[in-house]
Design a protein around this motif. Sequence first.
Motif, PDB file in Angstrom:
ATOM      1  N   ASP A  71      -0.937  -9.671  -7.660  1.00  0.00           N
ATOM      2  CA  ASP A  71      -2.245  -9.973  -7.106  1.00  0.00           C
ATOM      3  C   ASP A  71      -2.384 -11.469  -6.834  1.00  0.00           C
ATOM      4  O   ASP A  71      -1.537 -12.271  -7.235  1.00  0.00           O
ATOM      5  CB  ASP A  71      -3.347  -9.507  -8.068  1.00  0.00           C
ATOM      6  CG  ASP A  71      -4.574  -8.995  -7.347  1.00  0.00           C
ATOM      7  OD1 ASP A  71      -4.830  -9.456  -6.220  1.00  0.00           O
ATOM      8  OD2 ASP A  71      -5.286  -8.142  -7.908  1.00  0.00           O
TER       9      ASP A  71
ATOM     10  N   GLN B 246      -0.756   0.058  -6.744  1.00  0.00           N
ATOM     11  CA  GLN B 246      -0.948   0.825  -5.521  1.00  0.00           C
ATOM     12  C   GLN B 246      -0.940   2.314  -5.833  1.00  0.00           C
ATOM     13  O   GLN B 246       0.029   2.843  -6.398  1.00  0.00           O
ATOM     14  CB  GLN B 246       0.138   0.512  -4.500  1.00  0.00           C
ATOM     15  CG  GLN B 246      -0.067   1.194  -3.151  1.00  0.00           C
ATOM     16  CD  GLN B 246       1.138   1.094  -2.250  1.00  0.00           C
ATOM     17  OE1 GLN B 246       2.211   1.567  -2.597  1.00  0.00           O
ATOM     18  NE2 GLN B 246       0.969   0.466  -1.089  1.00  0.00           N
TER      19      GLN B 246
ATOM     20  N   ARG C  87      -6.580  -3.769  -5.547  1.00  0.00           N
ATOM     21  CA  ARG C  87      -6.847  -5.167  -5.852  1.00  0.00           C
ATOM     22  C   ARG C  87      -7.911  -5.284  -6.949  1.00  0.00           C
ATOM     23  O   ARG C  87      -7.825  -4.631  -7.974  1.00  0.00           O
ATOM     24  CB  ARG C  87      -7.233  -5.922  -4.579  1.00  0.00           C
ATOM     25  CG  ARG C  87      -6.183  -5.845  -3.447  1.00  0.00           C
ATOM     26  CD  ARG C  87      -4.883  -6.540  -3.816  1.00  0.00           C
ATOM     27  NE  ARG C  87      -5.070  -7.977  -3.994  1.00  0.00           N
ATOM     28  CZ  ARG C  87      -4.988  -8.896  -3.009  1.00  0.00           C
ATOM     29  NH1 ARG C  87      -4.747  -8.493  -1.758  1.00  0.00           N
ATOM     30  NH2 ARG C  87      -5.126 -10.180  -3.278  1.00  0.00           N
TER      31      ARG C  87
ATOM     32  N   PHE D 243      -3.414  -0.705  -2.409  1.00  0.00           N
ATOM     33  CA  PHE D 243      -3.583  -1.669  -3.489  1.00  0.00           C
ATOM     34  C   PHE D 243      -5.087  -1.879  -3.634  1.00  0.00           C
ATOM     35  O   PHE D 243      -5.724  -2.466  -2.762  1.00  0.00           O
ATOM     36  CB  PHE D 243      -2.902  -2.995  -3.164  1.00  0.00           C
ATOM     37  CG  PHE D 243      -1.417  -3.001  -3.394  1.00  0.00           C
ATOM     38  CD1 PHE D 243      -0.894  -2.905  -4.680  1.00  0.00           C
ATOM     39  CD2 PHE D 243      -0.532  -3.096  -2.328  1.00  0.00           C
ATOM     40  CE1 PHE D 243       0.474  -2.911  -4.900  1.00  0.00           C
ATOM     41  CE2 PHE D 243       0.838  -3.102  -2.532  1.00  0.00           C
ATOM     42  CZ  PHE D 243       1.352  -3.013  -3.830  1.00  0.00           C
TER      43      PHE D 243
END
Length: 341
Positions: free
Chosen positions: A187, A195, A47, A45
Amino acid sequence: MGEQQRPVHVYRGGCLESVHEVDIAVVDCNGKILFSYGDPNRPTFARSSMKPFQAVPILETGAAKYFSFDAADIALFCSSHNGEAIHRSRVLSLLETVGKDETSLQCGTHIPRDLDSYKNLIRDGKDLTPVFSNCSGKHTGMLATCVYLNEEAKTYRELDHPHQQRILNVISTICDFNPESIGIGVDGCGVPVHQLPLNHIAMGFARLSQPDKMMDQIYVQSLKKIRDSMMAYPEMVAGTNRFDTDLMKTFDGEIVAKAGAEGVQCIGLADSGLGIAIKVEDGNGRAASVAAMKVLKELNIGDEKEHHMLQSYIEPAVKNMSGNVVGKITAEFQLENKEFA
């Protein structure tokens, strides 16, 4: 791990206290892995490192042109900012431009990195609001696009919303990964998070660094604008004493960088068109910038002057509660050259 493959070490005094394992992929715009460490294919991930790609629809839809967003605005849409006055005032100005206010932001809030702003808020007897969130710029960009397209604004962060589907398609295209294979989570700020294998994330940053090298010319102009905006206004991307900002300022016009939560750091090298993606296995962000500087050094990026300017990220000091230096953090791994492996 062997003498030649040692990751990020934390020393207290002269003794090893902690070790951070890292995974690294360095790729070209076609996704070829040139250098690596650990698992360059690790599902990750990314992010907030995805924010430059999440900003693409703002330009592609025409929203940025319609609202006359400038380069500093675009950099803010890609930001994980400190919540400093320059960030908060610009978010509020952008919201006014699109006819919305803070109550329309669905990013939630948190104590900002800029503690002076937080202390002033407490002194004034006021509460934290969404504008202090490090993701308020990203959410403002999402909201603005929905307003421009006359789409439902109250659900803009939901996965099935047209805007989140646009973002999914952008990430799939730029990172060259099947959208059905992209893992989806939520998130910290409430929007979908994606991902992908680490090497595909690195490919995205390679293409961000040199969009013209993409075989498929879609998104090229938007990526150029995002890259140039981030490099021109690095203070909007992060803020005071932040790695992304300081790295882009030091390597002016040469590097585009974006960190992500849980120990993610991504970098695009504008001169060579390479992309770098780093994931710290235990999620501790203190190791990410140290690993990033080690990668840049191994790739012969930067000179002695530039490295000196970034010394606090190359070998950060470990300090006690009184501010005394009691240790250090060092990166002791070596990249594996995949071209000659």
